[in-house]
Design a protein around this motif. Structure first.
Motif, PDB file in Angstrom:
ATOM      1  N   SER A 299     -10.892   0.930  -1.830  1.00 26.29           N
ATOM      2  CA  SER A 299     -10.222   1.367  -3.049  1.00 26.29           C
ATOM      3  C   SER A 299     -11.057   1.033  -4.280  1.00 26.29           C
ATOM      4  O   SER A 299     -11.178   1.848  -5.194  1.00 26.29           O
ATOM      5  CB  SER A 299      -8.843   0.723  -3.166  1.00 26.29           C
ATOM      6  OG  SER A 299      -8.035   1.130  -2.080  1.00 26.29           O
TER       7      SER A 299
ATOM      8  N   ASN B  98      -3.551   5.845   0.675  1.00 23.44           N
ATOM      9  CA  ASN B  98      -2.659   6.400   1.691  1.00 23.44           C
ATOM     10  C   ASN B  98      -3.244   6.439   3.099  1.00 23.44           C
ATOM     11  O   ASN B  98      -2.501   6.520   4.062  1.00 23.44           O
ATOM     12  CB  ASN B  98      -2.223   7.815   1.284  1.00 23.44           C
ATOM     13  CG  ASN B  98      -1.276   7.785   0.103  1.00 23.44           C
ATOM     14  OD1 ASN B  98      -0.313   7.029   0.085  1.00 23.44           O
ATOM     15  ND2 ASN B  98      -1.559   8.597  -0.902  1.00 23.44           N
ATOM     16  N   TYR B  99      -4.563   6.413   3.241  1.00 22.00           N
ATOM     17  CA  TYR B  99      -5.189   6.494   4.557  1.00 22.00           C
ATOM     18  C   TYR B  99      -6.101   5.292   4.766  1.00 22.00           C
ATOM     19  O   TYR B  99      -7.090   5.137   4.059  1.00 22.00           O
ATOM     20  CB  TYR B  99      -5.988   7.794   4.705  1.00 22.00           C
ATOM     21  CG  TYR B  99      -5.114   9.010   4.523  1.00 22.00           C
ATOM     22  CD1 TYR B  99      -4.314   9.480   5.571  1.00 22.00           C
ATOM     23  CD2 TYR B  99      -5.049   9.657   3.303  1.00 22.00           C
ATOM     24  CE1 TYR B  99      -3.480  10.575   5.392  1.00 22.00           C
ATOM     25  CE2 TYR B  99      -4.219  10.758   3.109  1.00 22.00           C
ATOM     26  CZ  TYR B  99      -3.442  11.209   4.162  1.00 22.00           C
ATOM     27  OH  TYR B  99      -2.616  12.286   3.981  1.00 22.00           O
TER      28      TYR B  99
ATOM     29  N   PRO C 209      -5.904   2.082   3.973  1.00 21.85           N
ATOM     30  CA  PRO C 209      -6.225   1.442   2.692  1.00 21.85           C
ATOM     31  C   PRO C 209      -6.834   0.051   2.853  1.00 21.85           C
ATOM     32  O   PRO C 209      -6.480  -0.680   3.779  1.00 21.85           O
ATOM     33  CB  PRO C 209      -4.859   1.340   2.006  1.00 21.85           C
ATOM     34  CG  PRO C 209      -3.873   1.329   3.114  1.00 21.85           C
ATOM     35  CD  PRO C 209      -4.473   2.170   4.205  1.00 21.85           C
TER      36      PRO C 209
ATOM     37  N   TRP D   9       0.822  -1.225   0.000  1.00 22.72           N
ATOM     38  CA  TRP D   9       0.000   0.000   0.000  1.00 22.72           C
ATOM     39  C   TRP D   9       0.847   1.262   0.000  1.00 22.72           C
ATOM     40  O   TRP D   9       0.525   2.235  -0.673  1.00 22.72           O
ATOM     41  CB  TRP D   9      -0.936   0.005   1.209  1.00 22.72           C
ATOM     42  CG  TRP D   9      -2.070  -0.951   1.088  1.00 22.72           C
ATOM     43  CD1 TRP D   9      -2.266  -2.074   1.839  1.00 22.72           C
ATOM     44  CD2 TRP D   9      -3.179  -0.892   0.185  1.00 22.72           C
ATOM     45  NE1 TRP D   9      -3.426  -2.711   1.441  1.00 22.72           N
ATOM     46  CE2 TRP D   9      -4.004  -2.006   0.441  1.00 22.72           C
ATOM     47  CE3 TRP D   9      -3.550   0.003  -0.817  1.00 22.72           C
ATOM     48  CZ2 TRP D   9      -5.175  -2.254  -0.273  1.00 22.72           C
ATOM     49  CZ3 TRP D   9      -4.723  -0.233  -1.534  1.00 22.72           C
ATOM     50  CH2 TRP D   9      -5.513  -1.353  -1.258  1.00 22.72           C
ATOM     51  N   GLU D  10       1.928   1.259   0.778  1.00 18.12           N
ATOM     52  CA  GLU D  10       2.737   2.481   0.915  1.00 18.12           C
ATOM     53  C   GLU D  10       3.343   2.891  -0.421  1.00 18.12           C
ATOM     54  O   GLU D  10       3.253   4.044  -0.840  1.00 18.12           O
ATOM     55  CB  GLU D  10       3.827   2.263   1.961  1.00 18.12           C
ATOM     56  CG  GLU D  10       4.370   3.554   2.516  1.00 18.12           C
ATOM     57  CD  GLU D  10       5.298   3.324   3.700  1.00 18.12           C
ATOM     58  OE1 GLU D  10       6.404   3.896   3.660  1.00 18.12           O
ATOM     59  OE2 GLU D  10       4.923   2.589   4.627  1.00 18.12           O
TER      60      GLU D  10
ATOM     61  N   ARG E 145      -6.131   9.238  -1.895  1.00 18.91           N
ATOM     62  CA  ARG E 145      -6.411   9.055  -0.482  1.00 18.91           C
ATOM     63  C   ARG E 145      -6.682   7.602  -0.098  1.00 18.91           C
ATOM     64  O   ARG E 145      -6.207   7.138   0.936  1.00 18.91           O
ATOM     65  CB  ARG E 145      -7.596   9.947  -0.099  1.00 18.91           C
ATOM     66  CG  ARG E 145      -7.814  10.021   1.379  1.00 18.91           C
ATOM     67  CD  ARG E 145      -8.923  11.014   1.733  1.00 18.91           C
ATOM     68  NE  ARG E 145      -9.261  10.882   3.131  1.00 18.91           N
ATOM     69  CZ  ARG E 145      -8.591  11.456   4.119  1.00 18.91           C
ATOM     70  NH1 ARG E 145      -7.567  12.225   3.854  1.00 18.91           N
ATOM     71  NH2 ARG E 145      -8.937  11.273   5.375  1.00 18.91           N
TER      72      ARG E 145
ATOM     73  N   GLY F  64       0.671   3.998  -2.833  1.00 20.41           N
ATOM     74  CA  GLY F  64       0.225   5.344  -2.495  1.00 20.41           C
ATOM     75  C   GLY F  64       1.204   6.419  -2.937  1.00 20.41           C
ATOM     76  O   GLY F  64       0.814   7.532  -3.260  1.00 20.41           O
ATOM     77  N   SER F  65       2.495   6.080  -2.966  1.00 19.47           N
ATOM     78  CA  SER F  65       3.463   7.090  -3.418  1.00 19.47           C
ATOM     79  C   SER F  65       3.513   7.141  -4.949  1.00 19.47           C
ATOM     80  O   SER F  65       3.791   8.184  -5.525  1.00 19.47           O
ATOM     81  CB  SER F  65       4.848   6.834  -2.821  1.00 19.47           C
ATOM     82  OG  SER F  65       5.431   5.684  -3.388  1.00 19.47           O
TER      83      SER F  65
ATOM     84  N   ASN G 279      -0.944   8.958  -5.990  1.00 12.23           N
ATOM     85  CA  ASN G 279      -1.291   9.652  -4.760  1.00 12.23           C
ATOM     86  C   ASN G 279      -2.800   9.887  -4.661  1.00 12.23           C
ATOM     87  O   ASN G 279      -3.299  10.945  -5.011  1.00 12.23           O
ATOM     88  CB  ASN G 279      -0.533  10.978  -4.685  1.00 12.23           C
ATOM     89  CG  ASN G 279      -0.720  11.657  -3.348  1.00 12.23           C
ATOM     90  OD1 ASN G 279      -1.196  11.044  -2.391  1.00 12.23           O
ATOM     91  ND2 ASN G 279      -0.382  12.914  -3.278  1.00 12.23           N
TER      92      ASN G 279
END
Length: 70
Positions: free
Chosen positions: A47, A39-40, A42, A26-27, A36, A30-31, A34
């Motif tokens: 999603s 990143n928050y 997940p 996920w990290e 939400r 998310g990068s 980008n």
């Protein structure tokens, strides 16, 4: 309907998302994209809900998926 030139034909959004999460986590996902829901807190379900309603985000996910297969 036959779609010989569509590499995404027959692949569900859920399968694409699971592949990307397995590959990047996920990290990292998310990068790379980008949004939400990556990143928050997940989750696959949240999603999927977002991506089904948001064409621009879904397009980014599909592009990353195709790039990741190469």
């Amino acid at each position: 309907m036959e779609q010989p030139n569509n590499p995404l034909h027959g692949i569900t959004l859920k399968a694409i998302l699971n592949f990307l999460v397995d590959k990047y986590g996920w990290e990292e996902l998310g990068s790379r994209i980008n949004i939400r829901c990556f990143n928050y807190e997940p989750s696959i379900n949240s999603s999927l809900k977002f991506l089904r309603k948001t064409p621009w985000a879904r397009e980014k996910v599909e592009k990353l998926y195709l790039k990741s297969l190469k």
